[in-house]
Design a protein around this motif. Sequence first.
Motif, short mmCIF file in Angstrom:
data_model
loop_
_atom_site.label_atom_id
_atom_site.label_comp_id
_atom_site.label_asym_id
_atom_site.label_seq_id
_atom_site.Cartn_x
_atom_site.Cartn_y
_atom_site.Cartn_z
N ALA A 1 0.85 -1.19 0.00
CA ALA A 1 0.00 0.00 0.00
C ALA A 1 0.89 1.23 0.00
O ALA A 1 2.02 1.18 0.48
CB ALA A 1 -0.90 0.00 1.22
N ARG A 2 0.39 2.33 -0.53
CA ARG A 2 1.23 3.52 -0.61
C ARG A 2 0.47 4.79 -0.29
O ARG A 2 -0.76 4.84 -0.33
CB ARG A 2 1.83 3.65 -2.02
CG ARG A 2 0.81 4.08 -3.05
CD ARG A 2 1.45 4.38 -4.38
NE ARG A 2 2.28 5.57 -4.34
CZ ARG A 2 2.89 6.07 -5.40
NH1 ARG A 2 2.78 5.48 -6.58
NH2 ARG A 2 3.61 7.15 -5.30
N ILE B 1 -13.41 2.52 1.79
CA ILE B 1 -13.13 2.24 0.38
C ILE B 1 -11.90 1.35 0.26
O ILE B 1 -11.87 0.42 -0.54
CB ILE B 1 -12.94 3.57 -0.39
CG1 ILE B 1 -14.31 4.21 -0.63
CG2 ILE B 1 -12.24 3.33 -1.73
CD1 ILE B 1 -14.26 5.64 -1.04
N ALA B 2 -10.91 1.61 1.10
CA ALA B 2 -9.69 0.80 1.03
C ALA B 2 -9.93 -0.62 1.53
O ALA B 2 -9.14 -1.51 1.29
CB ALA B 2 -8.58 1.48 1.82
N LYS C 1 -16.92 -1.16 12.10
CA LYS C 1 -16.23 -1.32 13.37
C LYS C 1 -14.71 -1.22 13.17
O LYS C 1 -14.02 -0.48 13.86
CB LYS C 1 -16.61 -2.68 13.96
CG LYS C 1 -16.12 -2.90 15.37
CD LYS C 1 -16.80 -4.15 15.97
CE LYS C 1 -15.91 -4.83 16.96
NZ LYS C 1 -15.13 -5.95 16.42
N ARG C 2 -14.23 -1.94 12.16
CA ARG C 2 -12.78 -1.94 11.91
C ARG C 2 -12.30 -0.54 11.50
O ARG C 2 -11.21 -0.10 11.91
CB ARG C 2 -12.45 -2.93 10.79
CG ARG C 2 -12.24 -4.33 11.30
CD ARG C 2 -11.84 -5.25 10.16
NE ARG C 2 -10.72 -4.75 9.42
CZ ARG C 2 -10.53 -4.95 8.10
NH1 ARG C 2 -11.41 -5.63 7.41
NH2 ARG C 2 -9.48 -4.47 7.50
N ALA C 3 -13.10 0.15 10.71
CA ALA C 3 -12.70 1.48 10.27
C ALA C 3 -12.60 2.43 11.46
O ALA C 3 -11.65 3.21 11.56
CB ALA C 3 -13.70 2.01 9.24
N ILE D 1 -2.37 7.72 5.49
CA ILE D 1 -1.68 6.53 6.02
C ILE D 1 -2.71 5.52 6.52
O ILE D 1 -2.59 4.32 6.27
CB ILE D 1 -0.70 6.93 7.15
CG1 ILE D 1 0.37 7.87 6.59
CG2 ILE D 1 -0.06 5.69 7.76
CD1 ILE D 1 1.31 8.42 7.64
N ALA D 2 -3.74 6.02 7.21
CA ALA D 2 -4.79 5.12 7.72
C ALA D 2 -5.45 4.38 6.56
O ALA D 2 -5.71 3.19 6.63
CB ALA D 2 -5.83 5.92 8.50
N ARG D 3 -5.72 5.12 5.48
CA ARG D 3 -6.36 4.50 4.32
C ARG D 3 -5.46 3.42 3.73
O ARG D 3 -5.93 2.35 3.35
CB ARG D 3 -6.66 5.56 3.26
CG ARG D 3 -7.47 5.02 2.10
CD ARG D 3 -7.70 6.08 1.06
NE ARG D 3 -6.46 6.46 0.42
CZ ARG D 3 -6.34 7.50 -0.42
NH1 ARG D 3 -7.39 8.24 -0.68
NH2 ARG D 3 -5.19 7.78 -0.96
#
Lengths: 340, 253
Positions: free
Chosen positions: B81-82, B101-102, B130-132, B162-164
């Motif tokens: 991921a970037r 979305i990610a 929940k995870r988001a 970065i979270a995405r």
Amino acid sequence: MSKSKKISYAITLVFVVLLYAVVALLISQGTINRYYGGIITMICINVILTVSLNLASGFLGQLVLGHAGFMSVGAYTAALFTIHSGLPVLVSFPIALLLAGLVAALFSVIIGIPALRLRGDYLAIITMGFGEIIRVLILALPFTGGARGLIGIPAVAPRKSGINANVLLFSYVFFLAVLTVYIIYSFIKSRHGRAVIAIREDEIAAEASGINTTYYKLLAFILAAFFAGIAGGLYAHHVGVLNPAKFDFNYSIEILVMVVLGGMGSITGSVISATVLTILPEALRQFSDYRMLVYSIILIIVMLFKPSGLLGQRELSIKKLVQRIFDTEKNTGKVKKEEG
Amino acid sequence: MSVLETRNLGISFGGLQALQDVHFSINEGEIIGLIGPNGAGKTTVFNLLTDVYIPTDGVIELDGENIVGQKTYQITQNGIARTFQNIRLFKDISVIDNVKIAMNSQMKYSVLSGIFRFPAYRREEKEVSKRAHELLQVFHLDENAHDLARNLPYGQQRKLEIARALATNPKVLLLDEPAAGMNPTETMELMETIRLIRDKFQVAVLLIEHDMNFVMGICEHIVVLDYGKIIAEGNAEEIRNNPKVIAAYLGGE
């Protein structure tokens, strides 16, 4: 699902059913005559066209300049099917509508695969060309009636069946418009819809977030074309005679104007603007020569003062409207008490 | 064990050899810095790793499997991921939807299930939500979950990006100038965050950065690029005293 959402859905459902019951009753009693009935039918058809185009242009962010082309494919497919199938029209019409959607979707696959694999505005040019090619093809092909038009499209209910064809047609267009709005709304709220919106926001970032952009672009485009095809099938059986000139570039632009005016990315905005822009030219008939001028000026004014369209990307909720009305009453009540 | 490895990686644009013989490997949970003067080819390395450009030479191995030729979205799904040099958020939608979305590729429910709200839709949406939220909490963004991404201050936008990227469950996280435009306090905070996510998510980090205090402070291993070639490799101390590196940055014989 939260409780407030459930209430919101329930209120919307009640509103839709009531609206249907009232209008259907008025049509069956003849209070709404054929002229007004025709306008109502066109409103529903334009709602389907506008909401579906909004999926491709407002949510996906791809400019489509040939929506009337998909509509014409659907219109001719449905009309030819009900004319030639030999089935009673009560049976053949629903099948024809489904076929209309599927054939339009098939065409969208054919032009979408080469155009949507690329990044950029290729789709605008290709769909524009497609719209024109379809129109010319319809003029040239032997079985479409050519420039004279396709005649003999049956009414949705035969006279001797005892069913009121006007009410039945209204039921079809109304519920299909509602269904279109529902399907596209819930599609947008699902993971697939989020992926589509991500592509509009930033295609490179969407791809880097693991979204198969080509797949989702095609998916949204096909869905949009499918509903345009159904709208075409409804239109064919509403007017009874198909003239290829109706489905020209101007009509594609007209639908796009409805999308932009209502707000790119607002489904309720599309419903409102499709309704208003269908009524407006009729309401302006008394100005005859000037009506297109007035129509254009209204559009320019809206775009100058509200460039993102009437609703932007927001949605209108009937529940909130109702709440607001009651809240203001309560609030004014409170103020009065305090004063006392 | 190395999770990402490149061998003889190179690309030329026409006659210009932009990268040549780039050779490095990243171990699980390692933080590696990629530095070099402007135009050295750092972002090009990222673009090769994520199929924005296709390398003309060499291989890229993720967990021992060559990923050259895979599509960008497949590479992301497989674990790289970037983030971007100029932040690329989905600006007109909410912070939490950016993260959801990610997570799209980890969800399974079908289009029909989404439209007609079948049980699979409810179950997966609930879980992803929940995870988001949990992920946003790590970055102290949970209070802003329903704000539009464009309304976040700059530093938080960087964090959201970065979270995405983390939301895709990566094995390797590529950060392109994460500290750009941040003040010293924010930079310190970012260093803490990066260490935290390395420990919490067991992810290897490869980062490009010009802020040398930042790079020296956080990276266990540093790779220096100049004119498309690796000129030095090592830990902070070794790099700081390497004459080739000093020459590349300050000029020299």
